[in-house]
Scaffold this motif. Structure first.
Motif, PDB file in Angstrom:
ATOM      1  N   SER A   1     117.619 117.293  79.312  1.00  0.00           N
ATOM      2  CA  SER A   1     118.422 117.125  80.521  1.00  0.00           C
ATOM      3  C   SER A   1     117.520 116.925  81.724  1.00  0.00           C
ATOM      4  O   SER A   1     116.350 117.325  81.723  1.00  0.00           O
ATOM      5  CB  SER A   1     119.330 118.329  80.754  1.00  0.00           C
TER       6      SER A   1
ATOM      7  N   GLN B   1     117.756 120.397  73.366  1.00  0.00           N
ATOM      8  CA  GLN B   1     118.490 119.679  74.407  1.00  0.00           C
ATOM      9  C   GLN B   1     117.547 118.983  75.384  1.00  0.00           C
ATOM     10  O   GLN B   1     116.449 119.456  75.648  1.00  0.00           O
ATOM     11  CB  GLN B   1     119.370 120.659  75.180  1.00  0.00           C
TER      12      GLN B   1
ATOM     13  N   GLN C   1     121.939 115.543  78.576  1.00  0.00           N
ATOM     14  CA  GLN C   1     122.692 115.638  79.823  1.00  0.00           C
ATOM     15  C   GLN C   1     121.896 114.955  80.931  1.00  0.00           C
ATOM     16  O   GLN C   1     120.796 115.380  81.282  1.00  0.00           O
ATOM     17  CB  GLN C   1     122.956 117.099  80.194  1.00  0.00           C
TER      18      GLN C   1
ATOM     19  N   PHE D   1     120.622 122.269  79.070  1.00  0.00           N
ATOM     20  CA  PHE D   1     121.544 121.609  79.995  1.00  0.00           C
ATOM     21  C   PHE D   1     121.556 122.314  81.352  1.00  0.00           C
ATOM     22  O   PHE D   1     121.497 123.543  81.433  1.00  0.00           O
ATOM     23  CB  PHE D   1     122.969 121.589  79.433  1.00  0.00           C
TER      24      PHE D   1
ATOM     25  N   GLU E   1     128.292 122.107  79.346  1.00  0.00           N
ATOM     26  CA  GLU E   1     128.494 120.783  78.751  1.00  0.00           C
ATOM     27  C   GLU E   1     129.937 120.307  78.824  1.00  0.00           C
ATOM     28  O   GLU E   1     130.218 119.121  78.751  1.00  0.00           O
ATOM     29  CB  GLU E   1     127.976 120.723  77.322  1.00  0.00           C
TER      30      GLU E   1
ATOM     31  N   THR F   1     127.242 113.945  79.837  1.00  0.00           N
ATOM     32  CA  THR F   1     126.818 114.829  78.750  1.00  0.00           C
ATOM     33  C   THR F   1     127.302 114.267  77.431  1.00  0.00           C
ATOM     34  O   THR F   1     128.491 113.992  77.259  1.00  0.00           O
ATOM     35  CB  THR F   1     127.387 116.254  78.925  1.00  0.00           C
TER      36      THR F   1
END
Ligand code: GDP
Ligand code: MG
Length: 287
Positions: free
Chosen positions: A4, A2, A53, A175, A179, A48
């Motif tokens: 972010s 991920q 994100q 994140f 999410e 997101t």
């Protein structure tokens, strides 16, 4: 993996920051803009999608007038930039390069974060636009390295592509927010936590840990000048209900006043807060 992070959204008033945020994050997030969610700055919107994100930080519009005030605003904008992982600088190509842009450029020169520049309102076609864009382009050469995007926030031109580029450059990091958290949910959560805190502070000795808040509605549309908040304070026992309401309702009035004051600070608007107290046995179960 991920990705972010925080993106500081900067640009002088009327460049289209709100329009762009509504485009990227969905409708009805304007109300979020006053909520201090990070240590120093306000979150404008959360986007997101898939493994990305992006949390957009709002910065105050930079005005060239009112000098002392200007300094404060600049400090706030600098704070947002400091806290962010990267910068999205929005330009309005229908207006000529102005003094506010000088201020922003000076600010950006001082830091080393990735800078994305979005030339907004490309849907407007006239000679000034071409001329303005050329001047902006020339001035931006003063910055070490920028990525440029030509967009129309209003007509939804090139916005998705730009967001993809922004996401690609965010750091690898889990994140920051759930999410499935829409900005509305984020808002409800913040409002309920504010009310719960005030209630707990007011009666903490009598009712430790037993107050839950359920926000029924946050209405900022009926009257644009006032945000109406309807919320229930949930307790487990009849006796606790009595404590929360207080003699002649005095405790509830006190809690409501404290919560309202803080919510008004968050929203930057007048708040009408309607609180009711309800007994709901076993609310802790299943929550
Ligand atoms: P902010 O002050 O930076 O938040 O700017 P707003 O989002 O409130 O936009 C200011 C004005 O510019 C509004 O009238 C918008 O409709 C208009 N606007 C925003 N983006 C665009 C665009 O891409 N094209 C055109 N033509 N107008 C836009
Ligand atoms: Mg705005």
């Amino acid at each position: 993996m991920q990705k972010s992070g925080f993106i500081a959204l900067i640009g002088r008033p009327n460049t289209g920051k709100s329009t762009l945020m509504n485009r990227i994050c969905g409708k009805k997030i304007a109300i979020v803009s006053h909520i201090p969610q990070t240590t120093r700055n306000t979150i404008k919107g959360i986007y997101t999608k898939d493994d990305c994100q992006a949390v957009f930080l709002d910065t105050p519009g930079l005005h060239e007038s009112a000098r002392a005030y200007n300094k404060i605003l600049n400090k706030q904008a600098e704070g947002a930039i400091e806290e962010a992982d990267m910068v999205l600088y929005l330009l309005d190509i229908s207006r000529p390069f102005g003094k506010e842009e000088e201020v922003i450029l000076e600010m950006l020169k001082k830091q080393k974060k990735p800078i994305h520049v979005a030339y907004n309102k490309v849907d407007i076609k006239d000679n000034h636009v071409v001329q303005n864009s050329m001047i902006y382009k020339e001035k931006l050469k003063e910055l070490p390295q920028v990525k440029e995007h030509y967009i129309s926030a209003l007509k939804d031109h090139n916005v998705d592509e730009m967001v993809e580029d922004l996401c690609a450059e965010l750091p690898e990091h889990p994140f920051l927010y759930p999410e499935d958290m829409t900005t509305d949910q984020a808002l409800e959560f913040l409002v309920s936590e504010t009310i719960r805190e005030k209630a707990m502070l007011s009666v903490h000795k009598e009712i430790p840990h037993s107050i839950q808040v359920e926000v029924q509605d946050i209405d900022d549309e009926t009257n644009p000048k006032v945000v109406h908040v309807y919320a229930d304070l949930l307790v487990e026992r009849e006796s606790q209900k009595g404590i929360l309401i207080g003699k002649g309702g005095s405790m509830l009035v006190k809690i409501g006043k404290k919560a309202r004051e803080e919510l008004e600070g968050m929203f930057g608007r007048k708040v009408y807060l309607e609180l009711s107290v309800k007994v709901q046995k076993g609310w802790k179960v299943g929550r």
